[in-house]
Design a protein around this motif. Structure first.
Motif, PDB file in Angstrom:
ATOM      1  N   THR A 285       0.861  -1.180   0.000  1.00  0.00           N
ATOM      2  CA  THR A 285       0.000   0.000   0.000  1.00  0.00           C
ATOM      3  C   THR A 285       0.896   1.228   0.000  1.00  0.00           C
ATOM      4  N   ASN A 403      -3.603   7.996  -4.875  1.00  0.00           N
ATOM      5  CA  ASN A 403      -4.982   7.727  -4.461  1.00  0.00           C
ATOM      6  C   ASN A 403      -5.676   6.777  -5.424  1.00  0.00           C
ATOM      7  N   TYR A 405      -4.216   4.559  -7.353  1.00  0.00           N
ATOM      8  CA  TYR A 405      -3.607   3.232  -7.213  1.00  0.00           C
ATOM      9  C   TYR A 405      -4.217   2.464  -6.043  1.00  0.00           C
ATOM     10  N   ASN A 406      -4.279   3.111  -4.890  1.00  0.00           N
ATOM     11  CA  ASN A 406      -4.817   2.427  -3.700  1.00  0.00           C
ATOM     12  C   ASN A 406      -6.295   2.089  -3.869  1.00  0.00           C
ATOM     13  N   THR A 407      -7.056   2.974  -4.511  1.00  0.00           N
ATOM     14  CA  THR A 407      -8.478   2.711  -4.728  1.00  0.00           C
ATOM     15  C   THR A 407      -8.685   1.547  -5.688  1.00  0.00           C
ATOM     16  N   LYS A 409      -6.665  -0.847  -6.328  1.00  0.00           N
ATOM     17  CA  LYS A 409      -6.220  -2.101  -5.723  1.00  0.00           C
ATOM     18  C   LYS A 409      -7.324  -2.727  -4.878  1.00  0.00           C
ATOM     19  N   SER A 410      -8.043  -1.917  -4.099  1.00  0.00           N
ATOM     20  CA  SER A 410      -9.127  -2.449  -3.279  1.00  0.00           C
ATOM     21  C   SER A 410     -10.316  -2.887  -4.127  1.00  0.00           C
ATOM     22  N   TYR A 464      -5.796  -1.204 -12.662  1.00  0.00           N
ATOM     23  CA  TYR A 464      -4.830  -1.294 -11.553  1.00  0.00           C
ATOM     24  C   TYR A 464      -3.401  -1.365 -12.071  1.00  0.00           C
ATOM     25  N   HIS A 468      -0.359   1.093 -11.640  1.00  0.00           N
ATOM     26  CA  HIS A 468       0.876   0.603 -11.015  1.00  0.00           C
ATOM     27  C   HIS A 468       2.104   1.113 -11.765  1.00  0.00           C
TER      28      HIS A 468
END
Length: 492
Positions: A285, A403, A405-407, A409-410, A464, A468
């Motif tokens: 993360t 932001n 990237y993290n979104t 990923k989830s 994603y 990345h």
């Protein structure tokens, strides 16, 4: 009784018919990282990037050579002349006489630039030979050694500014090379998932055609037994036709996407590609603070901003240096001689000295000097304001990418679970339809949701992985290994 038996047999063979109809031809199996590696090694874009990097290296070598001793050999061999020229006689009269002679010159000079002052020092050895063919005479003149200094005074020092700017240019080119490689990774990722989605659509279309064809065969038996309406039978037949059209379009899309990927990566063979769905997602993360710090340390922007400020400052110095008092000092000290033989030049030569100081200064220029300096100063201010805005935009771009990237990923976990549920729900709906407990409308809804969920999962993976590699490009940092990216030639 016979029709009822055939109907039961078709129901039992439903899974087998579906599997047999969607069998895919074997091809070269590729995963995402392998495609990126191929693109970074052999694609046309990769070769362009590598060539640009080599060009920057040789430009750097050229700059470095300006500050090293330069040895040059100059000469005129021969300078022959045969003509009739006016010759002054002892009594003052002129006579036109034939003249035939040759002048030959040769000089060897070793010079060294002086970076802090912008001048240069040099050592020269000169030799001149004169041949008079009419009188059969040969004379030599030369300077065994001359030490000299050339020094501009109050002028713009290009060497000193180059020592500040050129190292930044070279460092910037090295980071730009890494960024261009990551751009290749981003583009290869997009093309990879374009083909993967096309192949998934092709697989979906093939399975739907097989399932709809099998269901239509079962429906025909149910219709003959009076257990299905004519409207539902026609709707199933229409589904078969639409599935056939969808498969043809999906096959064409897959061929087009495969050609686009092969062209970009630089694959010239005709092998069919079969892409793997990425299963392993990095557990990292990304923290916004870390990404911003690494971007400032690793990206070319930090060097680019510094270089552009120095270039603007150098233009101000140039405007002031070129429009004020300019003076040049030229001084030499050496040995000189002449003789009938070339060895006479080195036998007890005489001293030779020379000093020259030239200058120029505008007296009346109607404000030209002040205008040029003012323009350079305003351009410097404009660069400062522009860079301030660009830096803010760059930081915003990095934070936005973190932001995103993290979104994304989830989101993968959610879309993966939705894909599994939709697949299971369709199988249940299909089997329930066969036994007549749901309508064709409910079956079509389950089919559409199945296809939509599968495409949504592939789209989530595409977004994603694109994010990345975009983040890697923006920071030049490998968050999985927690270290900055390095040039491949430098080793891992």
């Amino acid at each position: 009784m016979k029709k009822h038996y055939l109907f039961c047999l078709l129901c039992a063979m439903l899974p087998l018919l579906s599997l047999r109809s969607v069998a895919q031809p074997a091809g070269r199996q590729l995963h995402l990282q392998e495609v990126i590696r191929l693109a970074q090694e052999q694609s046309a874009v990769a070769k362009q990037v590598q060539t640009s990097r080599e060009t920057s290296y040789w430009q750097w070598r050229s700059y470095k050579s300006d500050y090293k001793p330069q040895l040059s050999l100059e000469g005129v061999l021969p300078d022959f002349s045969r003509s009739i020229l006016p010759v002054t006689q002892p009594d003052g009269t002129l006579e036109f006489r034939p003249v035939s002679n040759n002048n030959a010159e040769l000089g060897l000079t070793l010079s060294q630039a002086i970076g802090p002052t912008g001048g240069s020092i040099f050592v020269t050895s000169l030799m001149q030979r004169f041949d008079d063919f009419d009188r059969n005479q040969t004379r030599y003149n030369g300077n065994p050694a001359i030490i000299g200094l050339k020094q501009p005074l109050f002028a713009y020092n290009n060497l000193a500014w180059a020592q500040k700017i050129e190292p930044l240019k070279y460092a910037e080119s090295q980071r730009k090379y890494l960024e261009e490689r990551e751009k290749i990774a981003v583009e290869a990722t997009k093309l990879y998932f374009d083909l993967l989605l096309a192949q998934v659509n092709q697989d979906i279309a093939a399975k739907n055609l097989a399932n709809n064809d099998t269901l239509y065969q079962i429906a025909q038996e149910k219709y003959s037994l009076g257990r299905l309406s004519k409207n539902d039978l026609l709707q199933l037949r229409l589904a078969v036709l639409n599935s056939d059209l969808a498969l043809a379009q999906a096959t064409l899309d897959a061929q087009t996407a495969s050609l686009a990927l092969k062209t970009y990566v630089g694959m010239e063979d005709s092998t069919q590609l079969q892409l793997n769905v990425p299963q392993v997602i990095p557990a990292t993360t990304v923290a916004a603070k870390v990404a911003l710090e690494e971007a400032h340390k690793n990206r070319k922007e930090s060097i680019n901003f510094q270089r552009r400020l120095l270039e603007a400052e150098s233009q101000v110095a140039k405007a002031k240096g070129d429009n004020g008092l300019n003076a040049n000092l030229y001084a030499t000290f050496g040995l000189t001689n002449r003789g009938a033989n070339w060895t006479d030049i080195y036998s007890r030569p005489d001293n030779q000295q020379g000093v020259r100081l030239g200058f120029s200064m505008p007296v009346l220029d109607w404000g030209r000097q002040r205008s040029i300096s003012k323009v350079a100063e305003l351009n410097q201010q404009l660069v400062q304001y522009t860079l301030s805005q660009e830096e803010a935009n760059f930081e915003q771009q990095v934070l936005t990418q973190v932001n995103q990237y993290n979104t994304l990923k989830s989101r993968i976990k959610t879309t993966s679970e939705a894909d599994d549920i939709a697949q299971q729900r369709y199988e249940i709906a299909k089997n329930t339809f066969v036994i007549g407990r749901i309508s064709i409308t409910d079956l079509n809804i389950a089919l559409a949701e199945k296809d939509q969920a599968r495409r949504a999962y592939i789209a989530a993976l595409s977004e994603y992985w694109t994010a990345h590699y975009n983040l890697r490009q923006l920071t030049l940092y490998d968050f999985e290994k927690q270290r900055p990216l390095v040039n491949p030639s430098d080793g891992e």
